[in-house]
Design an enzyme around this catalytic site. Structure first.
Site, PDB file in Angstrom:
ATOM      1  N   LYS A   9       2.597  -4.336   6.876  1.00 39.15           N
ATOM      2  CA  LYS A   9       2.464  -3.953   5.216  1.00 39.15           C
ATOM      3  C   LYS A   9       3.933  -3.891   5.381  1.00 39.15           C
ATOM      4  O   LYS A   9       4.794  -4.110   4.481  1.00 39.15           O
ATOM      5  CB  LYS A   9       2.239  -2.844   4.458  1.00 39.15           C
ATOM      6  CG  LYS A   9       0.614  -3.208   4.450  1.00 39.15           C
ATOM      7  CD  LYS A   9      -0.130  -4.158   3.385  1.00 39.15           C
ATOM      8  CE  LYS A   9      -1.821  -4.344   3.959  1.00 39.15           C
ATOM      9  NZ  LYS A   9      -2.184  -4.872   2.682  1.00 39.15           N
ATOM     10  N   TYR A  41      -1.195  -0.709  11.184  1.00 37.29           N
ATOM     11  CA  TYR A  41      -2.281  -1.276   9.756  1.00 37.29           C
ATOM     12  C   TYR A  41      -1.204  -1.378   8.512  1.00 37.29           C
ATOM     13  O   TYR A  41      -0.894  -1.800   8.144  1.00 37.29           O
ATOM     14  CB  TYR A  41      -3.580  -1.123   9.385  1.00 37.29           C
ATOM     15  CG  TYR A  41      -3.046  -0.791   7.355  1.00 37.29           C
ATOM     16  CD1 TYR A  41      -3.692  -2.580   7.148  1.00 37.29           C
ATOM     17  CD2 TYR A  41      -3.120   0.085   7.391  1.00 37.29           C
ATOM     18  CE1 TYR A  41      -3.926  -2.361   5.777  1.00 37.29           C
ATOM     19  CE2 TYR A  41      -3.565  -0.446   5.698  1.00 37.29           C
ATOM     20  CZ  TYR A  41      -3.360  -1.635   4.782  1.00 37.29           C
ATOM     21  OH  TYR A  41      -3.634  -1.790   3.738  1.00 37.29           O
ATOM     22  N   SER A  78       0.587  -1.371  -0.219  1.00 38.67           N
ATOM     23  CA  SER A  78      -0.449  -0.667  -0.050  1.00 38.67           C
ATOM     24  C   SER A  78       0.755   1.191  -0.144  1.00 38.67           C
ATOM     25  O   SER A  78       2.277   1.191   0.742  1.00 38.67           O
ATOM     26  CB  SER A  78      -0.734  -0.292   1.052  1.00 38.67           C
ATOM     27  OG  SER A  78      -1.304   1.442   1.644  1.00 38.67           O
TER      28      SER A  78
HETATM   29  P1  NAD Z   1     -11.312  -5.901   1.310  1.00 37.09           P
HETATM   30  O1  NAD Z   1     -11.460  -6.899   2.936  1.00 37.09           O
HETATM   31  O2  NAD Z   1     -12.945  -5.758   0.828  1.00 37.09           O
HETATM   32  O3  NAD Z   1     -10.902  -7.939   0.855  1.00 37.09           O
HETATM   33  C1  NAD Z   1     -10.262  -8.636   1.785  1.00 37.09           C
HETATM   34  C2  NAD Z   1     -10.259  -9.754   1.947  1.00 37.09           C
HETATM   35  O4  NAD Z   1      -9.701 -10.598   2.862  1.00 37.09           O
HETATM   36  C3  NAD Z   1     -11.993 -10.068   2.617  1.00 37.09           C
HETATM   37  O5  NAD Z   1     -12.525 -10.599   1.651  1.00 37.09           O
HETATM   38  C4  NAD Z   1     -11.805 -10.150   3.667  1.00 37.09           C
HETATM   39  O6  NAD Z   1     -12.572 -11.618   4.518  1.00 37.09           O
HETATM   40  C5  NAD Z   1     -10.865 -11.547   3.698  1.00 37.09           C
HETATM   41  N1  NAD Z   1      -9.677 -11.875   4.559  1.00 37.09           N
HETATM   42  C6  NAD Z   1      -9.079 -10.925   5.671  1.00 37.09           C
HETATM   43  N2  NAD Z   1      -8.082 -11.603   6.558  1.00 37.09           N
HETATM   44  C7  NAD Z   1      -8.271 -12.773   5.845  1.00 37.09           C
HETATM   45  C8  NAD Z   1      -8.164 -14.467   6.354  1.00 37.09           C
HETATM   46  N3  NAD Z   1      -7.256 -14.080   8.058  1.00 37.09           N
HETATM   47  N4  NAD Z   1      -7.929 -15.623   5.747  1.00 37.09           N
HETATM   48  C9  NAD Z   1      -9.066 -15.579   4.861  1.00 37.09           C
HETATM   49  N5  NAD Z   1      -9.709 -14.043   4.703  1.00 37.09           N
HETATM   50  C10 NAD Z   1      -9.282 -13.372   5.151  1.00 37.09           C
HETATM   51  O7  NAD Z   1     -10.004  -5.709   1.056  1.00 37.09           O
HETATM   52  P2  NAD Z   1      -9.491  -5.696  -0.226  1.00 37.09           P
HETATM   53  O8  NAD Z   1     -10.281  -3.404  -0.800  1.00 37.09           O
HETATM   54  O9  NAD Z   1     -10.001  -5.989  -1.294  1.00 37.09           O
HETATM   55  O10 NAD Z   1      -7.607  -5.152   0.046  1.00 37.09           O
HETATM   56  C11 NAD Z   1      -7.173  -6.285  -0.421  1.00 37.09           C
HETATM   57  C12 NAD Z   1      -5.684  -6.895   0.061  1.00 37.09           C
HETATM   58  O11 NAD Z   1      -5.354  -4.449  -0.860  1.00 37.09           O
HETATM   59  C13 NAD Z   1      -5.512  -5.934   1.555  1.00 37.09           C
HETATM   60  O12 NAD Z   1      -4.490  -6.349   1.613  1.00 37.09           O
HETATM   61  C14 NAD Z   1      -5.508  -4.806   1.454  1.00 37.09           C
HETATM   62  O13 NAD Z   1      -5.149  -4.281   2.893  1.00 37.09           O
HETATM   63  C15 NAD Z   1      -4.832  -4.199   0.364  1.00 37.09           C
HETATM   64  N6  NAD Z   1      -4.611  -2.950   0.228  1.00 37.09           N
HETATM   65  C16 NAD Z   1      -5.917  -2.064  -0.176  1.00 37.09           C
HETATM   66  C17 NAD Z   1      -6.138  -0.583  -0.240  1.00 37.09           C
HETATM   67  C18 NAD Z   1      -7.339  -0.108  -0.674  1.00 37.09           C
HETATM   68  O14 NAD Z   1      -8.132   1.135  -0.535  1.00 37.09           O
HETATM   69  N7  NAD Z   1      -8.942  -0.517  -0.430  1.00 37.09           N
HETATM   70  C19 NAD Z   1      -4.819   0.297  -0.466  1.00 37.09           C
HETATM   71  C20 NAD Z   1      -3.726  -0.251   0.584  1.00 37.09           C
HETATM   72  C21 NAD Z   1      -3.703  -1.703  -0.099  1.00 37.09           C
HETATM   73  C1  WQD Z   2      -8.885  10.115   0.697  1.00 40.62           C
HETATM   74  C2  WQD Z   2      -8.948  11.830   0.892  1.00 40.62           C
HETATM   75  C3  WQD Z   2      -8.962  12.539   3.478  1.00 40.62           C
HETATM   76  C4  WQD Z   2     -13.116   9.528   4.308  1.00 40.62           C
HETATM   77  C5  WQD Z   2      -6.892   5.286   3.398  1.00 40.62           C
HETATM   78  C6  WQD Z   2      -5.820   4.617   3.780  1.00 40.62           C
HETATM   79  C7  WQD Z   2      -4.526   3.921   3.238  1.00 40.62           C
HETATM   80  C8  WQD Z   2      -4.917   3.346   1.995  1.00 40.62           C
HETATM   81  C9  WQD Z   2      -6.149   3.962   1.505  1.00 40.62           C
HETATM   82  C10 WQD Z   2      -4.925   0.637   2.287  1.00 40.62           C
HETATM   83  C11 WQD Z   2      -8.214  12.276   2.735  1.00 40.62           C
HETATM   84  C12 WQD Z   2     -10.281  12.846   3.012  1.00 40.62           C
HETATM   85  C13 WQD Z   2     -12.156  11.090   3.849  1.00 40.62           C
HETATM   86  C14 WQD Z   2     -14.079  11.669   4.158  1.00 40.62           C
HETATM   87  C15 WQD Z   2     -12.880  13.113   3.738  1.00 40.62           C
HETATM   88  N1  WQD Z   2      -5.466   1.495   3.034  1.00 40.62           N
HETATM   89  N2  WQD Z   2     -11.005  11.866   3.427  1.00 40.62           N
HETATM   90  N3  WQD Z   2     -13.990  12.726   4.053  1.00 40.62           N
HETATM   91  O1  WQD Z   2      -6.348   7.933   3.653  1.00 40.62           O
HETATM   92  O2  WQD Z   2      -5.304   8.597   1.319  1.00 40.62           O
HETATM   93  O3  WQD Z   2      -5.305   6.292   2.851  1.00 40.62           O
HETATM   94  O4  WQD Z   2      -7.103   4.214   2.451  1.00 40.62           O
HETATM   95  O5  WQD Z   2      -3.793   0.117   1.790  1.00 40.62           O
HETATM   96  O6  WQD Z   2      -3.646   3.233   3.877  1.00 40.62           O
HETATM   97  O7  WQD Z   2      -5.052   5.074   5.186  1.00 40.62           O
HETATM   98  O8  WQD Z   2      -7.549   7.193   2.210  1.00 40.62           O
HETATM   99  O9  WQD Z   2     -10.265   7.602   0.822  1.00 40.62           O
HETATM  100  O10 WQD Z   2      -9.281   7.481   3.736  1.00 40.62           O
HETATM  101  O11 WQD Z   2      -8.804   9.393   2.072  1.00 40.62           O
HETATM  102  O12 WQD Z   2     -12.822  14.620   3.638  1.00 40.62           O
HETATM  103  O13 WQD Z   2     -14.915  10.635   5.131  1.00 40.62           O
HETATM  104  O14 WQD Z   2     -10.142  12.042   1.812  1.00 40.62           O
HETATM  105  O15 WQD Z   2      -9.050  13.065   4.508  1.00 40.62           O
HETATM  106  O16 WQD Z   2      -7.570  14.069   2.193  1.00 40.62           O
HETATM  107  P1  WQD Z   2      -6.592   7.309   2.496  1.00 40.62           P
HETATM  108  P2  WQD Z   2      -8.879   8.087   2.136  1.00 40.62           P
END
Ligand code: NAD
Ligand code: WQD
Length: 350
Positions: A158, A154, A130
């Site tokens: 990572k 969190y 991430s």
């Molecule tokens: P999500 O929560 O929709 O999907 C994650 C899935 O993993 C879920 O379906 C959950 O049920 C499953 N899961 C969690 N723990 C588990 C376990 N112990 N065993 C089996 N299954 C398990 O999240 P997402 O947005 O699809 O994210 C997927 C990956 O990408 C995550 O690792 C997240 O940290 C990473 N990521 C997400 C974002 C984002 O903004 N969505 C950004 C950067 C990184």
């Molecule tokens: C985006 C912008 C907020 C909600 C997060 C995680 C990061 C990654 C992606 C997994 C920011 C603003 C948000 C609201 C707002 N996930 N905001 N009102 O913070 O870039 O990243 O998700 O890895 O780890 O930290 O994304 O969508 O939360 O925020 O004003 O109700 O929107 O302040 O500027 P962020 P976000």
């Protein structure tokens, strides 16, 4: 050539379900494992429907990654060419409240997976990292060489998993690993059949805007209006979920084709920064809905401006995002208007 077998952990979730669909459409055979802690099985049923005949190449096991015996069983039935590892908990605020839950789930889950992979001779991995590992970047765009930091448990999971991957590859060159640092995934499949369906109050901007637009919440709180940005609100690199899923196919191709990849890291973003207010305006245009706003102070731990340098992924994965924020908002709204309660019903939501 025989179809490749790919194991997808967390494949029922938001990013996983979109990626699984693209894998099926491109002729891969896919096994999904997920414990459904943050997802609905309906998503996987819809992926099967959308995939048509290729839907027959998908199987799903409801398994917790930390259940070593169940995982072993899955590996004993299929010889996997690669694993895409999405499974993990991802809510930043919850990770601060429940650090042990996050360390247990994300770290033990990953270590168990890596051990079982090694035992079964499968050493090709794509891992969901991430942009959170860049912390509050001193400059933008963020390149993969930037120094890394974590502001919460969190993010620390990572960082630790990235380090574990580098360590295992250093001592055993059979491992081929791609770490993908996603920026801010948004949007949905253009069919409006699958999309993001967070449980409880959304943490992220787009799902929150979406829930205001469908009338589930009265207003959006804008966190911070005094940043040193074009309009004072935070700037992020939003990437369409379809582009992000496509980036995984590019990474997989690289892993399969490049014998000397070692352990490499790539940003997946667009390279463009968009402010909160710009996103709200684009969503209002796409949906025709007014999003009432309440301007508030900064959210603790938030960075000012984060966007990616995409040079490395463009050069080495031969991949770049195709969609801009108008398409992201269009597809998010299409999903939201067809599924105002996500995969559930009003009764199943808080
Ligand atoms: P999500 O929560 O929709 O999907 C994650 C899935 O993993 C879920 O379906 C959950 O049920 C499953 N899961 C969690 N723990 C588990 C376990 N112990 N065993 C089996 N299954 C398990 O999240 P997402 O947005 O699809 O994210 C997927 C990956 O990408 C995550 O690792 C997240 O940290 C990473 N990521 C997400 C974002 C984002 O903004 N969505 C950004 C950067 C990184
Ligand atoms: C985006 C912008 C907020 C909600 C997060 C995680 C990061 C990654 C992606 C997994 C920011 C603003 C948000 C609201 C707002 N996930 N905001 N009102 O913070 O870039 O990243 O998700 O890895 O780890 O930290 O994304 O969508 O939360 O925020 O004003 O109700 O929107 O302040 O500027 P962020 P976000």
């Amino acid at each position: 050539m025989a179809a490749k077998n790919i194991l997808v952990t967390g494949g029922v979730g938001y990013i996983g379900s979109h990626t699984v669909l693209q894998l099926l459409q491109q002729g891969f055979r896919v096994v999904v494992i997920d414990n459904l802690i943050n997802s609905s099985e309906v998503a996987i049923q819809r992926v099967v429907e959308l995939a048509g005949d290729n839907g027959n190449n998908l199987s799903f096991h409801q398994i917790d990654l930390r259940d070593r015996e169940a995982l072993r069983k899955v590996f004993s039935f299929t010889k996997f060419d690669a694993v895409i590892h999405f499974a993990g908990l991802k809510a930043v605020g919850e990770s601060v409240q429940k650090p042990l839950l996050y360390y247990n789930n994300n770290l033990i889950g990953t270590i168990t997976l890596l051990e079982v992979m090694a035992d079964h001779g499968c050493k090709n991995l794509v891992f969901s990292s991430s942009a959170t590992v860049y912390g509050w970047p001193k400059q933008v765009p963020c390149t993969e060489e930037f120094s890394l930091s974590a502001a919460n448990p969190y993010g620390r999971t990572k960082l630790v998993i990235e380090d574990i991957c580098r360590d295992i590859q250093k001592t055993d060159s059979e491992w081929k690993i791609i770490l993908l640092r996603y920026f801010n995934p948004v949007g949905a499949h253009p069919s409006g059949f699958i999309g993001e369906d967070p449980r409880g109050i959304p943490n992220n901007l787009m799902p929150f805007i979406q829930q205001v637009a469908v009338g589930r919440r009265p207003f959006l709180t804008v966190f911070g209006t005094d940043y040193n940005t074009k309009d004072g609100t935070g700037v992020r690199d939003y990437i369409h979920i379809e582009d992000l899923a496509d980036g995984h196919i590019a990474a997989l191709q690289k892993l399969i084709e490049d014998p000397s990849i070692g352990c490499e890291v790539y940003n997946l973003g667009t390279g463009k920064g968009t402010s909160v207010l710009e996103m709200v305006t684009a969503f209002e245009k796409a949906s025709g809905k007014k999003i009432p706003l309440i301007m508030d102070g900064r959210r603790s731990g938030d960075a000012e401006i984060v966007y990616a340098s995409m040079k490395k992924a463009e050069r080495e994965l031969n991949w770049r995002a195709k969609f801009g924020i108008d398409e992201m908002c269009r597809d998010q709204w299409n999903w939201a208007s067809k599924n105002p309660w996500g995969y559930g019903s009003p009764d199943s939501q808080s």
